[in-house]
Motif scaffolding. Structure first.
Motif, PDB file in Angstrom:
ATOM      1  N   ASP A 148      35.632  32.283  35.174  1.00 29.51           N
ATOM      2  CA  ASP A 148      36.620  32.698  34.180  1.00 29.51           C
ATOM      3  C   ASP A 148      37.844  33.301  34.863  1.00 29.51           C
ATOM      4  N   HIS A 149      37.608  33.892  36.036  1.00 32.77           N
ATOM      5  CA  HIS A 149      38.688  34.496  36.832  1.00 32.77           C
ATOM      6  C   HIS A 149      38.559  33.956  38.243  1.00 32.77           C
ATOM      7  N   VAL A 150      39.618  33.403  38.810  1.00 35.66           N
ATOM      8  CA  VAL A 150      39.576  33.141  40.244  1.00 35.66           C
ATOM      9  C   VAL A 150      40.356  34.257  40.930  1.00 35.66           C
ATOM     10  N   VAL A 151      39.885  34.627  42.110  1.00 35.42           N
ATOM     11  CA  VAL A 151      40.555  35.677  42.882  1.00 35.42           C
ATOM     12  C   VAL A 151      40.956  35.101  44.240  1.00 35.42           C
ATOM     13  N   HIS A 152      41.871  35.817  44.907  1.00 38.58           N
ATOM     14  CA  HIS A 152      42.365  35.355  46.218  1.00 38.58           C
ATOM     15  C   HIS A 152      42.215  36.429  47.284  1.00 38.58           C
ATOM     16  N   GLY A 153      41.769  37.605  46.875  1.00 37.94           N
ATOM     17  CA  GLY A 153      41.695  38.747  47.794  1.00 37.94           C
ATOM     18  C   GLY A 153      42.838  39.694  47.500  1.00 37.94           C
ATOM     19  N   GLY A 154      42.547  40.997  47.516  1.00 37.46           N
ATOM     20  CA  GLY A 154      43.570  41.999  47.244  1.00 37.46           C
ATOM     21  C   GLY A 154      43.512  42.547  45.817  1.00 37.46           C
ATOM     22  N   GLU A 155      42.842  41.823  44.913  1.00 36.64           N
ATOM     23  CA  GLU A 155      42.733  42.322  43.537  1.00 36.64           C
ATOM     24  C   GLU A 155      41.771  43.516  43.488  1.00 36.64           C
ATOM     25  N   HIS A 156      41.875  44.275  42.388  1.00 34.19           N
ATOM     26  CA  HIS A 156      40.925  45.364  42.160  1.00 34.19           C
ATOM     27  C   HIS A 156      40.168  45.095  40.873  1.00 34.19           C
TER      28      HIS A 156
END
Ligand SMILES: [Zn+2]
Ligand SMILES: [Zn+2]
Length: 325
Positions: free
Chosen positions: A148-156
């Protein structure tokens, strides 16, 4: 087991695998729960997860998020089954998401690529079918679910009083992530850092770059974080992040020295070097899947030696050969 207040470690059985268990982690907060990694897709793993959640008074419906460190079957395989019982949002790194279709849905082109990859790296024709098809049986341990959410690094990822930074740590898998809780100095490490074994770092036809270079860089990236407790994907929690990092770095240095010595000044293929390298048992006793990982792991080391100028690479009659420089 509650390893720290509101952080539970669940040991999910992965039988017929030398690791024995994969760790899923549950974070409980007043705003709902986060599950990190799951187990593979068997009724036993599903029952085990549900039982251990019930022991702390939580059901799958209480999950708000499921974060997957990487899409290997032992960490990701059970998600599809879990999804039917929860509205939790599934979080996966973009690069791992891209692997789902080629690995678990339409995998014939990848099998063809693997056969070619093994051929150009010197695996003899009679050994290739067994190595090529070595991962087929674990495909049944995965039920695909899209994030549902893709992340790339750096998110909280913020939930209750937890604030987890997503760290992109490519190497063991190209979109591997760790989750870092700065206030508690806790690192959910997936397979990036294990206490007793070094994670497999393999170069395959799907590699974008040399995963061993990525892996060593990722180790340093994690080192900038003050960490008291490492919560790994397999085994018990441990500390001494910098000490363990140094051991792993030295392990790969020694591996490269060993492989370089095995050339004895001659031109060799990655397969020949893999066969001659020391593994946990003799080559003849290695299961086909481990033999394939031995070849692809050897390749990541040879390619780093090449990048360092210690080896030269040539292609002859469709086969890749390495020679000491
Ligand atoms: Zn893994
Ligand atoms: Zn694992």
């Amino acid at each position: 087991m509650e390893v720290l207040p509101n952080i539970h470690q669940f040991r999910i059985p992965i039988p017929d695998n030398p690791l024995g268990f994969i760790n899923a982690y549950l974070i409980t907060t007043r705003d709902g729960c986060l599950l990190i990694d799951t187990g593979w897709n068997t009724p036993q793993a599903f029952d085990s997860l549900q039982q251990q959640m019930a022991d702390v008074g939580v059901t799958l419906a209480d999950l708000r998020y499921i974060a997957i460190t990487h899409v290997h079957p032992d960490h990701y395989g059970l998600v599809g089954r879990i999804e039917k019982h929860t509205n939790a949002r599934l979080i996966i790194h973009e690069i791992e998401r891209l692997l789902l279709y080629s690995r678990y849905v339409n995998y014939q082109p990848l099998l063809d690529d693997m056969d070619q990859w093994l051929e150009v790296n010197g695996v003899p024709a009679e050994d290739r079918p067994a190595l090529q098809l070595a991962s087929m049986e674990i495909l049944g341990l995965v039920e695909v679910a899209m994030p549902d959410h893709v992340v790339h690094g750096g998110e909280h990822l913020v939930l209750g009083d937890f604030d987890l930074e997503i760290l992109w740590t490519p190497g063991h898998s190209p979109g591997h992530i760790c989750l870092y809780d700065a206030s508690r100095q806790v690192l959910f490490a997936g397979d990036h850092l294990l206490e007793k074994i070094t994670p497999n770092v393999s170069m395959t036809s799907q590699s974008i770059s040399n995963p061993l270079v990525d892996y060593l860089k990722s180790l340093h990236q994690v080192a900038r974080c003050p960490v008291q407790t490492i919560l790994p994907g397999h085994g018990k929690p441990f500390g001494n992040l910098l000490g363990r990092m140094e051991e792993i770095r030295q392990h790969h240095e020694r591996r490269m020295e060993e492989m370089l010595a095995l050339f004895q000044g001659q031109t060799q293929t990655a397969y020949e070097i893999a066969r001659a390298t020391t593994w946990y048992t003799s080559w003849e006793n290695l299961p086909y899947y481990s033999r394939r990982m031995a070849v692809t792991e050897t390749l990541s080391h040879l390619e780093l030696l090449l990048a360092q100028g210690a080896l030269l690479k040539t292609t002859r009659n469709g086969i890749v050969w390495y020679t000491p420089a």
